[in-house]
Design a protein around this motif. Structure first.
Motif, PDB file in Angstrom:
ATOM      1  N   TYR A   1       0.819  -1.213   0.000  1.00 53.60           N
ATOM      2  CA  TYR A   1       0.000   0.000   0.000  1.00 53.60           C
ATOM      3  C   TYR A   1       0.855   1.266   0.000  1.00 53.60           C
ATOM      4  O   TYR A   1       0.378   2.344   0.344  1.00 53.60           O
ATOM      5  CB  TYR A   1      -0.930  -0.008   1.209  1.00 53.60           C
ATOM      6  CG  TYR A   1      -1.934  -1.126   1.166  1.00 53.60           C
ATOM      7  CD1 TYR A   1      -3.041  -1.056   0.324  1.00 53.60           C
ATOM      8  CD2 TYR A   1      -1.759  -2.275   1.931  1.00 53.60           C
ATOM      9  CE1 TYR A   1      -3.959  -2.090   0.266  1.00 53.60           C
ATOM     10  CE2 TYR A   1      -2.674  -3.317   1.884  1.00 53.60           C
ATOM     11  CZ  TYR A   1      -3.769  -3.224   1.044  1.00 53.60           C
ATOM     12  OH  TYR A   1      -4.671  -4.258   0.985  1.00 53.60           O
ATOM     13  N   GLU A   2       2.105   1.138  -0.414  1.00 54.09           N
ATOM     14  CA  GLU A   2       3.003   2.280  -0.437  1.00 54.09           C
ATOM     15  C   GLU A   2       3.695   2.395  -1.798  1.00 54.09           C
ATOM     16  O   GLU A   2       3.823   1.420  -2.528  1.00 54.09           O
ATOM     17  CB  GLU A   2       4.079   2.153   0.650  1.00 54.09           C
ATOM     18  CG  GLU A   2       3.555   2.227   2.065  1.00 54.09           C
ATOM     19  CD  GLU A   2       4.679   2.151   3.070  1.00 54.09           C
ATOM     20  OE1 GLU A   2       4.689   2.967   4.001  1.00 54.09           O
ATOM     21  OE2 GLU A   2       5.551   1.260   2.914  1.00 54.09           O
ATOM     22  N   LEU A   3       4.134   3.610  -2.090  1.00 55.21           N
ATOM     23  CA  LEU A   3       5.019   3.860  -3.225  1.00 55.21           C
ATOM     24  C   LEU A   3       6.405   4.171  -2.685  1.00 55.21           C
ATOM     25  O   LEU A   3       6.567   5.058  -1.837  1.00 55.21           O
ATOM     26  CB  LEU A   3       4.511   5.046  -4.055  1.00 55.21           C
ATOM     27  CG  LEU A   3       3.440   4.760  -5.099  1.00 55.21           C
ATOM     28  CD1 LEU A   3       2.868   6.066  -5.631  1.00 55.21           C
ATOM     29  CD2 LEU A   3       4.011   3.945  -6.253  1.00 55.21           C
ATOM     30  N   VAL A   4       7.387   3.419  -3.160  1.00 52.74           N
ATOM     31  CA  VAL A   4       8.772   3.659  -2.775  1.00 52.74           C
ATOM     32  C   VAL A   4       9.390   4.550  -3.851  1.00 52.74           C
ATOM     33  O   VAL A   4       9.399   4.196  -5.023  1.00 52.74           O
ATOM     34  CB  VAL A   4       9.557   2.341  -2.667  1.00 52.74           C
ATOM     35  CG1 VAL A   4      10.973   2.610  -2.184  1.00 52.74           C
ATOM     36  CG2 VAL A   4       8.850   1.368  -1.735  1.00 52.74           C
ATOM     37  N   ASP A   5       9.873   5.712  -3.463  1.00 55.86           N
ATOM     38  CA  ASP A   5      10.422   6.664  -4.430  1.00 55.86           C
ATOM     39  C   ASP A   5      11.814   6.202  -4.875  1.00 55.86           C
ATOM     40  O   ASP A   5      12.782   6.308  -4.126  1.00 55.86           O
ATOM     41  CB  ASP A   5      10.494   8.060  -3.803  1.00 55.86           C
ATOM     42  CG  ASP A   5      10.806   9.135  -4.835  1.00 55.86           C
ATOM     43  OD1 ASP A   5      11.456   8.832  -5.853  1.00 55.86           O
ATOM     44  OD2 ASP A   5      10.391  10.294  -4.622  1.00 55.86           O
ATOM     45  N   VAL A   6      11.876   5.682  -6.101  1.00 52.21           N
ATOM     46  CA  VAL A   6      13.143   5.153  -6.626  1.00 52.21           C
ATOM     47  C   VAL A   6      13.653   6.018  -7.781  1.00 52.21           C
ATOM     48  O   VAL A   6      14.431   5.563  -8.608  1.00 52.21           O
ATOM     49  CB  VAL A   6      12.971   3.684  -7.091  1.00 52.21           C
ATOM     50  CG1 VAL A   6      12.708   2.767  -5.916  1.00 52.21           C
ATOM     51  CG2 VAL A   6      11.845   3.559  -8.129  1.00 52.21           C
ATOM     52  N   THR A   7      13.249   7.264  -7.805  1.00 52.83           N
ATOM     53  CA  THR A   7      13.593   8.136  -8.924  1.00 52.83           C
ATOM     54  C   THR A   7      15.094   8.199  -9.149  1.00 52.83           C
ATOM     55  O   THR A   7      15.583   7.963 -10.274  1.00 52.83           O
ATOM     56  CB  THR A   7      13.049   9.563  -8.687  1.00 52.83           C
ATOM     57  OG1 THR A   7      11.667   9.496  -8.347  1.00 52.83           O
ATOM     58  CG2 THR A   7      13.231  10.422  -9.929  1.00 52.83           C
ATOM     59  N   GLU A   8      15.856   8.532  -8.117  1.00 55.20           N
ATOM     60  CA  GLU A   8      17.301   8.687  -8.286  1.00 55.20           C
ATOM     61  C   GLU A   8      17.985   7.369  -8.614  1.00 55.20           C
ATOM     62  O   GLU A   8      18.942   7.319  -9.393  1.00 55.20           O
ATOM     63  CB  GLU A   8      17.924   9.298  -7.025  1.00 55.20           C
ATOM     64  CG  GLU A   8      17.734  10.799  -6.895  1.00 55.20           C
ATOM     65  CD  GLU A   8      16.285  11.197  -6.564  1.00 55.20           C
ATOM     66  OE1 GLU A   8      15.551  10.379  -5.961  1.00 55.20           O
ATOM     67  OE2 GLU A   8      15.904  12.316  -6.926  1.00 55.20           O
ATOM     68  N   GLN A   9      17.477   6.261  -8.036  1.00 57.79           N
ATOM     69  CA  GLN A   9      18.138   4.969  -8.253  1.00 57.79           C
ATOM     70  C   GLN A   9      17.858   4.382  -9.632  1.00 57.79           C
ATOM     71  O   GLN A   9      18.729   3.750 -10.226  1.00 57.79           O
ATOM     72  CB  GLN A   9      17.710   3.986  -7.166  1.00 57.79           C
ATOM     73  CG  GLN A   9      18.187   4.396  -5.776  1.00 57.79           C
ATOM     74  CD  GLN A   9      18.124   3.247  -4.800  1.00 57.79           C
ATOM     75  OE1 GLN A   9      18.584   2.147  -5.079  1.00 57.79           O
ATOM     76  NE2 GLN A   9      17.548   3.499  -3.639  1.00 57.79           N
ATOM     77  N   LEU A  10      16.644   4.577 -10.156  1.00 56.32           N
ATOM     78  CA  LEU A  10      16.288   3.926 -11.415  1.00 56.32           C
ATOM     79  C   LEU A  10      16.300   4.858 -12.619  1.00 56.32           C
ATOM     80  O   LEU A  10      16.551   4.413 -13.735  1.00 56.32           O
ATOM     81  CB  LEU A  10      14.902   3.273 -11.308  1.00 56.32           C
ATOM     82  CG  LEU A  10      14.781   2.073 -10.380  1.00 56.32           C
ATOM     83  CD1 LEU A  10      13.430   1.393 -10.574  1.00 56.32           C
ATOM     84  CD2 LEU A  10      15.908   1.067 -10.614  1.00 56.32           C
ATOM     85  N   ALA A  11      16.005   6.126 -12.414  1.00 56.28           N
ATOM     86  CA  ALA A  11      15.940   7.039 -13.560  1.00 56.28           C
ATOM     87  C   ALA A  11      17.288   7.672 -13.878  1.00 56.28           C
ATOM     88  O   ALA A  11      17.456   8.260 -14.946  1.00 56.28           O
ATOM     89  CB  ALA A  11      14.897   8.121 -13.299  1.00 56.28           C
ATOM     90  N   GLY A  12      18.229   7.572 -12.965  1.00 62.14           N
ATOM     91  CA  GLY A  12      19.548   8.119 -13.223  1.00 62.14           C
ATOM     92  C   GLY A  12      19.581   9.621 -13.048  1.00 62.14           C
ATOM     93  O   GLY A  12      18.632  10.251 -12.597  1.00 62.14           O
TER      94      GLY A  12
END
Length: 288
Positions: A17-28
């Motif tokens: 039920y959560e969103l883990v913010d992975v912007t920096e890790q996956l989007a570069g």
């Protein structure tokens, strides 16, 4: 994984039920641009640059508090498969199918995300919902075989292919702004070993209009990718809308459209007809 865009372009991994913010890790690094952070990640994966995710370093947002956006707000191409279910062929009284018609293109500017509104263009022309499984390409594909087709898939999503029933070419009737709702996220291909066995249901105004299984596709996902890649090169982030079953019908102002696909997700959008105009008032209309 289920990957979503949320809160003005952040890239999130759905974890319960959560969103883990992975912007920096996956989007570069760098700004992802109009195509979005998920598209940037798909291109990175295609180059063999996928990173391991350290969830302990990531902020978390309750899913109910996040504003979900179209996971691919501007795909390179949106490719449609006309008449790809036999029951839809029968209901529309078509004499041809995807095998005869080939595929068509939709404008990528027609994309909207969950919770947004389809804008009806005309007061006197029927505009229909078409619920479809969307295939997101993960590797460049040209003249691939059906046996190898799924190796070129990044994942799957829900797509509504909205259509005006007028006389123009398909690409015109299906390319109005807001005519391609996509979402709520993209499910990576490893979670769906066989995309040709998924239940699909589309409700409008609380009533079920469409119910099928992707096993009933005329061109299954593998065959559709093989055929399409024989016509045009498919690039990472391109989206193929695989076709709609019987049950298409008119949309009205205030409707809620809900598309649910097994193992993929639930996409809900609204319908707004407040700015619709008579068909004869469209630009360029005149007596001929």
């Amino acid at each position: 994984m289920r990957l979503a865009l949320f809160n003005k372009g952040r890239l999130g991994l759905v974890d319960g039920y959560e969103l883990v913010d992975v912007t920096e890790q996956l989007a570069g690094s760098g700004t992802p641009g109009a195509a979005g952070a998920l598209h940037q990640h798909i291109e990175t994966v295609a180059r063999g640059g996928a990173a391991e995710i350290d969830l302990t370093r990531c902020a978390r947002v309750p899913l109910v508090e996040a504003v979900l956006e179209a996971p691919l707000p501007r795909p390179g191409k949106i490719i449609g498969a006309p008449v790809n279910y036999l029951d839809h062929k029968a209901e529309m009284e078509y004499t041809t199918s995807v095998a005869d018609l080939g595929v068509f293109l939709k404008a990528n500017s027609s994309v909207i995300g969950p919770g947004q509104d389809i804008l009806l263009p005309y007061t006197d022309k029927r505009t229909d919902q078409e619920g479809e499984l969307g295939v997101v390409i993960g590797r460049t594909a040209t003249h691939v075989s059906a046996d190898d087709a799924l190796d070129h898939v990044f994942g799957y999503t829900c797509v509504l292919d909205i259509t005006v029933r007028s006389g123009e070419d398909r690409s015109t009737r299906k390319s109005f702004d807001t005519f391609t709702p996509i979402g709520p996220w993209v499910v990576t291909a490893d979670e769906i070993p066989d995309p040709d066995t998924l239940d699909l249901r589309c409700d409008v105004g609380g009533a079920t209009r469409q119910r099928t299984n992707t096993a009933d596709l005329i061109f299954g996902v593998r065959e559709l990718i093989a055929y399409t890649s024989s016509v045009m090169t498919l690039h990472p982030g391109d989206v193929i809308a695989t076709g709609t079953p019987a049950g298409v019908g008119p949309l009205s102002h205030g409707d809620r459209v809900v598309l649910e696909i097994e193992q993929v997700g639930r996409l809900e959008v609204g319908v707004d007809g407040s700015r619709a105009a008579p068909y004869e008032q469209r630009p360029g209309s005149r007596d001929r």
